[in-house]
Scaffold this active site. Structure first.
Site, PDB file in Angstrom:
ATOM      1  N   LYS A  28      97.512  22.608  87.253  1.00 33.54           N
ATOM      2  CA  LYS A  28      98.745  22.655  88.062  1.00 33.54           C
ATOM      3  C   LYS A  28      98.429  22.458  89.536  1.00 33.54           C
ATOM      4  CE  LYS A  28     101.470  26.164  90.272  1.00 33.54           C
ATOM      5  NZ  LYS A  28     100.679  26.864  91.275  1.00 33.54           N
ATOM      6  N   ASN A  29      97.445  23.188  90.049  1.00 33.69           N
ATOM      7  CA  ASN A  29      97.216  23.137  91.497  1.00 33.69           C
ATOM      8  C   ASN A  29      96.585  21.810  91.946  1.00 33.69           C
ATOM      9  OD1 ASN A  29      98.512  25.508  91.914  1.00 33.69           O
ATOM     10  ND2 ASN A  29      96.666  26.769  92.039  1.00 33.69           N
ATOM     11  N   ARG A  99     105.671  25.911  96.805  1.00 30.97           N
ATOM     12  CA  ARG A  99     104.843  25.932  97.998  1.00 30.97           C
ATOM     13  C   ARG A  99     104.253  24.540  98.271  1.00 30.97           C
ATOM     14  NH1 ARG A  99     103.781  29.054 101.864  1.00 30.97           N
ATOM     15  NH2 ARG A  99     101.719  28.905 102.776  1.00 30.97           N
ATOM     16  N   CYS A 123     105.771  31.170  95.392  1.00 35.71           N
ATOM     17  CA  CYS A 123     105.663  32.590  95.029  1.00 35.71           C
ATOM     18  C   CYS A 123     105.473  33.434  96.279  1.00 35.71           C
ATOM     19  CB  CYS A 123     104.447  32.833  94.143  1.00 35.71           C
ATOM     20  SG  CYS A 123     104.606  32.205  92.480  1.00 35.71           S
ATOM     21  N   ARG A 128     102.392  33.974 103.888  1.00 34.27           N
ATOM     22  CA  ARG A 128     101.593  32.780 103.569  1.00 34.27           C
ATOM     23  C   ARG A 128     101.792  31.753 104.684  1.00 34.27           C
ATOM     24  NH1 ARG A 128     102.442  31.074  97.365  1.00 34.27           N
ATOM     25  NH2 ARG A 128     100.457  30.009  97.697  1.00 34.27           N
ATOM     26  N   PRO A 129     101.156  31.986 105.839  1.00 34.65           N
ATOM     27  CA  PRO A 129     101.367  31.074 106.968  1.00 34.65           C
ATOM     28  C   PRO A 129     100.796  29.679 106.694  1.00 34.65           C
ATOM     29  CG  PRO A 129      99.601  32.632 107.462  1.00 34.65           C
ATOM     30  CD  PRO A 129     100.162  33.025 106.126  1.00 34.65           C
ATOM     31  N   ILE A 130     101.272  28.680 107.467  1.00 35.34           N
ATOM     32  CA  ILE A 130     100.692  27.335 107.344  1.00 35.34           C
ATOM     33  C   ILE A 130     100.153  26.879 108.704  1.00 35.34           C
ATOM     34  CG2 ILE A 130     102.014  26.612 105.314  1.00 35.34           C
ATOM     35  CD1 ILE A 130     103.797  24.972 107.235  1.00 35.34           C
ATOM     36  N   ASP A 131      99.801  27.859 109.552  1.00 33.56           N
ATOM     37  CA  ASP A 131      99.328  27.528 110.901  1.00 33.56           C
ATOM     38  C   ASP A 131      98.102  26.607 110.886  1.00 33.56           C
ATOM     39  OD1 ASP A 131      98.229  29.941 109.727  1.00 33.56           O
ATOM     40  OD2 ASP A 131      97.053  30.168 111.556  1.00 33.56           O
ATOM     41  N   ASP A 311      94.125  34.070  91.652  1.00 33.37           N
ATOM     42  CA  ASP A 311      95.124  33.756  90.625  1.00 33.37           C
ATOM     43  C   ASP A 311      94.809  34.412  89.278  1.00 33.37           C
ATOM     44  OD1 ASP A 311      96.264  32.179  92.556  1.00 33.37           O
ATOM     45  OD2 ASP A 311      95.428  30.311  91.795  1.00 33.37           O
ATOM     46  N   ILE A 333      92.185  37.670  99.403  1.00 36.92           N
ATOM     47  CA  ILE A 333      92.946  36.457  99.763  1.00 36.92           C
ATOM     48  C   ILE A 333      94.405  36.824 100.024  1.00 36.92           C
ATOM     49  CG2 ILE A 333      93.551  34.084  99.068  1.00 36.92           C
ATOM     50  CD1 ILE A 333      90.549  34.387  99.041  1.00 36.92           C
ATOM     51  N   ARG A 403     107.037  27.557  86.079  1.00 42.99           N
ATOM     52  CA  ARG A 403     106.558  26.720  87.184  1.00 42.99           C
ATOM     53  C   ARG A 403     105.115  26.312  86.960  1.00 42.99           C
ATOM     54  NH1 ARG A 403     106.325  29.428  92.316  1.00 42.99           N
ATOM     55  NH2 ARG A 403     105.002  27.621  92.534  1.00 42.99           N
TER      56      ARG A 403
HETATM   57  N1  EPU Z   1      96.116  30.983 105.298  1.00 40.83           N
HETATM   58  C1  EPU Z   1      96.420  31.139 106.637  1.00 40.83           C
HETATM   59  N2  EPU Z   1      96.912  30.052 107.322  1.00 40.83           N
HETATM   60  C2  EPU Z   1      97.101  28.843 106.723  1.00 40.83           C
HETATM   61  C3  EPU Z   1      96.779  28.696 105.357  1.00 40.83           C
HETATM   62  C4  EPU Z   1      96.293  29.781 104.669  1.00 40.83           C
HETATM   63  O1  EPU Z   1      96.278  32.218 107.197  1.00 40.83           O
HETATM   64  O2  EPU Z   1      97.534  27.915 107.399  1.00 40.83           O
HETATM   65  C5  EPU Z   1      95.574  32.127 104.543  1.00 40.83           C
HETATM   66  C6  EPU Z   1      96.513  32.550 103.404  1.00 40.83           C
HETATM   67  O3  EPU Z   1      97.503  33.440 103.869  1.00 40.83           O
HETATM   68  C7  EPU Z   1      95.542  33.190 102.440  1.00 40.83           C
HETATM   69  C8  EPU Z   1      94.277  32.350 102.618  1.00 40.83           C
HETATM   70  O4  EPU Z   1      94.417  31.704 103.877  1.00 40.83           O
HETATM   71  O5  EPU Z   1      95.259  34.511 102.828  1.00 40.83           O
HETATM   72  C9  EPU Z   1      94.036  31.313 101.561  1.00 40.83           C
HETATM   73  O6  EPU Z   1      95.198  30.557 101.358  1.00 40.83           O
HETATM   74  P1  EPU Z   1      95.164  29.038 100.853  1.00 40.83           P
HETATM   75  O7  EPU Z   1      95.720  28.183 101.917  1.00 40.83           O
HETATM   76  O8  EPU Z   1      93.806  28.735 100.325  1.00 40.83           O
HETATM   77  O9  EPU Z   1      96.210  29.087  99.656  1.00 40.83           O
HETATM   78  P2  EPU Z   1      97.267  27.992  99.270  1.00 40.83           P
HETATM   79  O10 EPU Z   1      96.698  26.646  99.488  1.00 40.83           O
HETATM   80  O11 EPU Z   1      98.586  28.305  99.870  1.00 40.83           O
HETATM   81  C10 EPU Z   1      96.411  27.752  96.828  1.00 40.83           C
HETATM   82  C11 EPU Z   1      97.021  27.840  95.462  1.00 40.83           C
HETATM   83  C12 EPU Z   1      97.340  29.287  95.135  1.00 40.83           C
HETATM   84  C13 EPU Z   1      96.065  30.106  95.213  1.00 40.83           C
HETATM   85  C14 EPU Z   1      95.430  29.940  96.614  1.00 40.83           C
HETATM   86  C15 EPU Z   1      94.088  30.642  96.752  1.00 40.83           C
HETATM   87  C16 EPU Z   1      98.217  25.777  95.279  1.00 40.83           C
HETATM   88  C17 EPU Z   1      99.513  25.067  95.256  1.00 40.83           C
HETATM   89  N3  EPU Z   1      98.253  27.071  95.453  1.00 40.83           N
HETATM   90  O12 EPU Z   1      97.394  28.262  97.726  1.00 40.83           O
HETATM   91  O13 EPU Z   1      97.792  29.286  93.791  1.00 40.83           O
HETATM   92  O14 EPU Z   1      96.352  31.469  94.999  1.00 40.83           O
HETATM   93  O15 EPU Z   1      95.216  28.540  96.872  1.00 40.83           O
HETATM   94  O16 EPU Z   1      93.190  30.162  95.818  1.00 40.83           O
HETATM   95  O17 EPU Z   1      97.165  25.161  95.126  1.00 40.83           O
HETATM   96  C18 EPU Z   1      98.967  30.097  91.927  1.00 40.83           C
HETATM   97  O18 EPU Z   1      98.566  29.094  91.313  1.00 40.83           O
HETATM   98  O19 EPU Z   1      99.529  31.082  91.361  1.00 40.83           O
HETATM   99  C19 EPU Z   1      98.773  30.148  93.378  1.00 40.83           C
HETATM  100  C20 EPU Z   1      99.443  30.983  94.155  1.00 40.83           C
END
Ligand code: EPU
Length: 426
Positions: A28-29, A99, A123, A128-131, A311, A333, A403
């Site tokens: 999925k991811n 997301r 979820c 879950r910031p995207i900064d 996860d 995480i 999902r």
């Molecule tokens: N983070 C920041 N700023 C950012 C991006 C991330 O502070 O701009 C922090 C997050 O808050 C978190 C950490 O960095 O504490 C890691 O987040 P990451 O960006 O790696 O997560 P993601 O890309 O949003 C993906 C998976 C998640 C999985 C996480 C961690 C997808 C679509 N989602 O999320 O999958 O938990 O990596 O491995 O690939 C799931 O499948 O249930 C799921 C939530």
């Protein structure tokens, strides 16, 4: 009765021992990043191994909004043709359903130098910031504006540079990679995330003609190119779905074989299960789990790959309720990813919570109850619980489960579970 007053739930009658084989679907991811990255090509991309999950439907809807043609050739086989793509603002409800719609930021910025879209959904696992994604785009030369719930990200020209990620974020690594494929010169991502899904996206981009090196290590370089072509790609198996089935086999199966896995992607889980005393046989692309008489408590700490996946801590927690002694789970995480524990407590689990941690005492008998899948992997932990609980478990908010898990009820029915969907009054 009006349709609006009804909702679907999953019901599981616990106590039926599982037996047999299951085949894991495409990741999925990886899929949710591969689909947006397909729009970077100037010809059709064929993708095989696409799981039938609602996140794919939402992404296909977004592709439709962009005038990108999606053809389904077989159940897991799609062609994405971005030849007539139109870069319109992404403001439909599909964007907020998941997301991963944020991958259209990197992809559209990379292809057109401009993107406008709503804040993505997904979820709730705590903030879950995207900064880091946005800082990456800015480093490449883009400006970012956030107004009335939408981002506008624009660049006259994207120019390669060095980007150090403060946190090795999966999403930021992939988004920057996509934004950089057409940038002028070399982009280097330092402290990049190393998840297998990142390698899968880099592999697709390279098949299109991109120059991405080092995916799977903490330093990725991208040398900008002028043109990307259509190609064929097969998605890697879903390590989280595989982990979920391995965990539920350890909880509820006499003997179960899980096919289509890459064992190396599951190393951290398999070594924990070994420590717990789970009987298993790992082969090249499968693992067979057999019933164990007693399982030991263990401590888990989630970390970026190759550490223990956040996860999987939720489904594993259910198995830990069946282990002798006190287990601990620390999520580094997503420290707020513990809502499943409240639901498991309702079913009889002995779990104490403190910030970022859970303490699970076992073994405890679980009892069927009405519970809520507050997020996708919470749903998985409740399915595992339902399989071993006394009586019937009724899981609400199952759209979260749909999902990310392809036909979870069908796969479990084949293994001997008594699981069904029912429409009930809301
Ligand atoms: N983070 C920041 N700023 C950012 C991006 C991330 O502070 O701009 C922090 C997050 O808050 C978190 C950490 O960095 O504490 C890691 O987040 P990451 O960006 O790696 O997560 P993601 O890309 O949003 C993906 C998976 C998640 C999985 C996480 C961690 C997808 C679509 N989602 O999320 O999958 O938990 O990596 O491995 O690939 C799931 O499948 O249930 C799921 C939530």
């Amino acid at each position: 009765m009006k349709e609006g007053n009804m909702k679907k739930v999953i019901k599981i009658e616990g106590g039926h021992e599982l037996n047999g084989e299951v085949t894991i679907s495409g990741s999925k991811n990886a899929t949710v990043a591969l689909i947006p990255s397909a729009i970077l090509a100037q010809g059709p991309i064929t993708i095989v191994g696409v799981p039938t999950i609602s996140d794919v439907d939402s992404l296909s809807e977004i592709l439709g909004d962009l005038n990108v043609k999606v053809t389904k050739l077989a159940q897991d086989h799609i062609i994405i043709d971005p030849t007539d793509i139109k870069n319109i603002p992404l403001e439909s409800s599909a964007v907020t359903k998941l997301r991963a719609s944020y991958y259209f930021m990197g992809a559209l910025l990379g292809r057109f130098g401009e993107v406008k879209m709503k804040m993505p959904g997904g979820c709730y696992l705590g903030p879950r910031p995207i900064d880091l994604h946005l800082k990456g785009f800015e480093a490449l030369g883009a400006s970012v504006k956030y107004e009335q719930g939408s981002y506008t990200i624009k660049a006259e020209k994207l120019v390669g540079t060095k980007i150090f990620l403060d946190i090795s974020s999966v999403g930021a690594t992939i988004n920057i990679m996509m934004a950089a494929v057409y940038a002028q010169g070399r982009t280097t991502i330092e402290n990049a995330a190393k998840e297998p899904e990142i390698i899968d996206v880099a592999t697709l981009l390279n098949k299109m003609g991109a120059q991405v090196r080092g995916a799977g290590t903490n330093e990725i370089t991208i040398d900008g190119v002028d043109k990307l072509m259509g190609c064929f790609h097969e998605i890697i198996p879903d390590r989280i779905e595989a982990g979920t089935f391995i965990i539920l086999a350890a909880a509820a199966a006499r003997k179960m074989k899980i096919n289509n896995i890459i064992p190396q992607h599951l190393d951290s889980l398999l070594s924990k299960l070994e420590e717990m005393g789970v009987k298993m046989m790992v082969e090249i692309d499968s693992v067979t789990i057999e019933k164990s008489d007693e399982l030991n408590a263990v401590s888990i700490k989630t970390l970026p790959y190759p550490g223990f996946a956040t996860d999987l801590q939720q489904p594993l927690t259910t198995l830990l309720t069946q282990c002798s002694g006190e287990s601990t789970v620390k999520d580094t995480i997503y420290p707020e990813r513990f809502k499943h524990c409240i639901e498991l407590q309702r079913m009889g689990a002995d779990i104490e919570l403190s910030p970022g941690k859970s303490f699970i005492k076992g073994p405890t008998k679980l009892y069927g109850d009405k519970v809520t899948a507050t997020d996708l992997r919470c749903g998985a932990s409740l399915v595992v619980a339902g399989l071993i609980a006394d009586g019937i478990t009724e899981i609400h908010e199952i759209s979260h489960i749909d999902r990310g898990y392809e036909d979870i009820d069908g796969k479990l029915k084949n293994l001997g579970a008594n699981i069904w969907r029912e429409e009930i009054e809301d």
